[in-house]
Scaffold this motif. Structure first.
Motif, PDB file in Angstrom:
ATOM      1  N   MET A 135       0.979  -1.116   0.098  1.00  0.00           N
ATOM      2  CA  MET A 135      -0.017  -0.038   0.029  1.00  0.00           C
ATOM      3  C   MET A 135       0.831   1.068   0.062  1.00  0.00           C
ATOM      4  O   MET A 135       1.535   1.415   0.805  1.00  0.00           O
ATOM      5  N   ASN A 136       0.830   2.326  -1.022  1.00  0.00           N
ATOM      6  CA  ASN A 136       1.468   3.370  -0.917  1.00  0.00           C
ATOM      7  C   ASN A 136       0.943   4.356  -0.423  1.00  0.00           C
ATOM      8  O   ASN A 136       0.034   4.476   0.067  1.00  0.00           O
ATOM      9  N   LEU A 137       1.730   5.571  -0.133  1.00  0.00           N
ATOM     10  CA  LEU A 137       1.368   6.641   0.505  1.00  0.00           C
ATOM     11  C   LEU A 137       0.098   7.268  -0.117  1.00  0.00           C
ATOM     12  O   LEU A 137      -0.785   7.862   0.821  1.00  0.00           O
ATOM     13  N   LEU A 138      -0.084   7.251  -1.370  1.00  0.00           N
ATOM     14  CA  LEU A 138      -1.071   7.791  -1.981  1.00  0.00           C
ATOM     15  C   LEU A 138      -2.407   7.163  -1.577  1.00  0.00           C
ATOM     16  O   LEU A 138      -3.483   7.780  -1.459  1.00  0.00           O
ATOM     17  N   ARG A 139      -2.405   5.946  -1.553  1.00  0.00           N
ATOM     18  CA  ARG A 139      -3.685   5.031  -1.140  1.00  0.00           C
ATOM     19  C   ARG A 139      -3.953   5.432   0.133  1.00  0.00           C
ATOM     20  O   ARG A 139      -5.072   5.418   0.303  1.00  0.00           O
ATOM     21  N   ILE A 140      -3.083   5.590   1.217  1.00  0.00           N
ATOM     22  CA  ILE A 140      -3.201   5.834   2.476  1.00  0.00           C
ATOM     23  C   ILE A 140      -3.882   7.257   2.493  1.00  0.00           C
ATOM     24  O   ILE A 140      -4.850   7.358   3.369  1.00  0.00           O
TER      25      ILE A 140
END
Lengths: 418, 243
Positions: free
Chosen positions: A1-6
């Motif tokens: 899970m990358n930062l953008l999804r978070i």
């Protein structure tokens, strides 16, 4: 899970607050782009008040003055042009057509303009749009008149009505040409130009109502309308005339030769250039409007800053959790920046959507009320620049909560302030 | 468990005080934990427990002394390297609110791997990360139907078990738990401790457990107690005693 999804999931979790912020930004963007649009539309509408006319010729005066009285019916001519001079210029081989204009009288606050039927054939406005009659026909008789849309609308005139023309620009009872009433034979469509506020009659009509007048007043001998018709109604002078050339390349040459005309002092102006110059003097108002909507945007961005700062407290736990699993302080800042960018970009998109929605809704109303046909076009470079500026400004604003979150996350460490 | 000569955690002459404070909040002369050994840190609130955890996690640097984890002196690492070190080698469980409310239980567990290549590699060995996370949650007795539930649908006890799974995924060498049982009742607490120990042992993980509850201390090889600054103004208020 990358930062953008978070960031996306986190934003979705707090969507009520953020949606309100998006809305605020959207309204500021709509306002800013809308003002820009209005500015451009009014500019192009002004610049297109008269089109396809190569030169406007009148007695020698400043170009703006000549433009104001001949096109906008503002102010007065300093002098007239004699009919002979007009005819000699109209007869030149470079000249394709001319439309004479004779001003000076009024009807209940609206200017009366004497002209010929060439006016209906050659006068164009906007992007080369001709005048169109919404009802009736062009004037034929000496005492016929064709009304602009606003004149008919505001004074409630219909075909067949009789109107009295007043001498001069102020309606005074004793200066009415009440012995020679005119009959409304045609009403023009709305154009969004000064044509709408003009009462058009033939040059012969102007001549007829003044035939028994001296300078400034009635003469001792009065002639009835019928008697006047029997006389020669060729005017001795006109106020100005519009010129269309056979070949546009000759514009400057013809202009120079008219300016140097030895018979009488005259000025020939290029309507486009003079209109552009005129626009520059009045565009300050639009700039003020633009500055104001800029401030609205600043308020919008500050509102966003407030929202994001207020969410920092509720996000303190979230940030501590992320730090505990190894998120760097820079990740925390990126998270805040990402969220801000999402809000602003969503705000810009919504703002543009709102703008086009409003344009589509307003378009038929604006055409009906002002004759200006709002062009629905893609965002131009200025508008894209404005939005780029908005996004950049927001990113800069977001550095404030970003830095606060950064410092706090260093200070808090893994401690959870419950 | 083979005993390695290199300690997992080693503290040497650690002192810590906040800027402007006149007394040390933490004062530990020596502490060393070998792989598989577990430490119980006892202390009332305000005694510097959380500060000690922050020192161990490399979030704060000691005023004096050396914190060595797995042979690495944390002072040698830059702040971002320390963050990365924490991501790779540590698991952390808080008292409460361990989980991100906008993610499901499963997503919270796999999130650990998002910041650490080492953890995602180790969790992905043999099977994918999601399956590893599911088996961990299963091992911690969290019903499969809850794996994909939003975490605010879970009870506090269930949430704490998800937090354990998140801390353990990817096989960190050190597990730091800050009063993870304080929000649980006695029954839940004992079951939680059993599971925590079982899984920590299974992963050969060194557990550092902070609590004010002396009843839990018996399960641990090592204990230290921190005395509260507020209770006692003795400058040597904190003592580190390896028993």
């Amino acid at each position: 899970m990358n930062l953008l999804r978070i960031a996306l999931k986190s934003a979705r979790f707090r969507r009520t607050n953020l949606l309100l912020t998006v809305f605020t930004i959207a309204i500021s963007v709509t306002l800013l782009l809308g003002v820009d649009k209005i500015r451009k539309e009014s500019k192009s509408s002004l610049l297109n008040t008269v089109s396809q006319t190569d030169l406007i010729v009148g007695a020698r005066s400043s170009p703006t003055n000549l433009l104001l009285y001949s096109v906008f019916r503002i102010g007065n001519a300093t002098n007239n042009v004699t009919w002979e001079t007009y005819e000699s210029i109209a007869a030149r081989e470079e000249v394709a057509w001319t439309v004479p204009i004779s001003l000076g009288d009024s009807h209940r606050g609206f200017r009366v303009m004497g002209t010929t039927s060439d006016y209906f054939d050659f006068y164009q406005y906007g992007n080369g749009r001709p005048l169109v009659l919404s009802s009736g026909e062009e004037f034929v008789g000496v005492y016929d008149t064709v009304l602009g849309a606003d004149v008919a609308n505001e004074l409630g005139y219909a075909i067949g009505d009789e109107i009295i023309i007043s001498h001069g620009l102020v309606s005074v009872d004793f200066a009415d040409h009440d012995d020679k009433p005119f009959t409304v034979v045609g009403i023009l469509n709305k154009t969004g130009t000064p044509v709408d506020r003009t009462v058009h009659v033939s040059l012969a009509g102007i001549e007829a109502i003044h035939i028994d007048w001296n300078e400034g007043g009635r003469s001792a001998v009065t002639l009835t309308a019928e008697q006047a018709l029997k006389l020669d109604l060729t005017p001795t002078s006109i106020t100005a005339f519009l010129v269309g050339l056979e070949n546009r390349a000759q514009t400057f040459r013809v202009q120079r030769s008219i300016n140097d005309f030895s018979g009488e002092p005259m000025s020939a102006i290029l309507p486009g250039a003079t209109l552009a110059e005129f626009w520059r003097t009045i565009s300050a108002i639009e700039q003020v409007l633009f500055v104001i909507s800029g401030f609205v945007l600043v308020v919008g961005l500050l509102g966003m800053l407030t929202t994001i700062l207020s969410t920092l407290n509720e996000r303190r736990r979230e940030i501590a959790v992320l730090r505990s699993i190894g998120a760097r302080a820079s990740h925390v800042v990126s998270l805040i920046l990402l969220e801000t960018l999402m809000v602003v970009i969503a705000g810009c998109v919504a703002g543009v959507g709102l703008l086009y929605g409003l344009l589509l809704l307003a378009r038929p109303i604006v055409v009906r009320r002002s004759g200006v046909d709002l062009a629905i076009t893609w965002l131009d470079s200025t508008q894209l620049l404005i939005m780029g500026g908005v996004v950049l400004g927001a990113a800069l604003v977001a550095l404030i909560p970003g830095i606060i979150a950064y410092r706090r996350s260093i200070q808090d460490g893994l401690a959870l302030k419950v | 468990m083979t005993s390695s000569p290199q300690p997992v955690i080693s503290l040497e002459a650690i002192r810590f005080r906040w800027p402007g404070q006149s007394v040390d909040l933490i004062d530990i002369d020596e502490l060393s934990l070998k792989p598989g050994e577990h430490l119980f840190v006892r202390g009332a609130s305000g005694s510097g427990k959380t500060t000690l955890l922050n020192l161990l996690a490399g979030v704060h640097a000691p005023t004096d002394g050396v914190v060595r984890l797995l042979g690495t002196d944390l002072a040698d690492l830059s702040a971002s390297r320390r963050d990365q070190f924490r991501a790779d080698h540590l698991g952390v469980i808080f008292q409460q609110f361990n989980l991100l409310p906008y993610l499901t239980a499963l997503e919270n567990v796999t999130l650990s791997c998002a910041f650490s290549d080492r953890k995602s590699k180790r969790a992905g060995e043999g099977q994918d990360i999601t399956s590893t996370a599911r088996s961990l949650l299963d091992a911690l007795n969290l019903a499969g139907s809850l794996h994909d539930a939003p975490v605010n649908k879970l009870s506090v006890g269930q949430q704490q078990r998800v937090a354990v799974a998140r801390a353990l995924i990817g096989g960190p060498e050190i597990l730091i738990a800050d009063e993870p049982t304080s929000a649980l009742d006695a029954d839940n607490r004992d079951r939680f401790m059993d599971l925590l120990f079982r899984e920590a042992e299974a992963q050969h993980c060194t557990l550092v457990f902070v609590s004010h509850d002396p009843q839990l201390a018996d399960r641990f090889d090592h204990q230290i107690s921190l005395r509260s600054v507020n209770d006692d103004m003795d400058p040597a208020q904190a003592t580190g005693v390896a028993l």
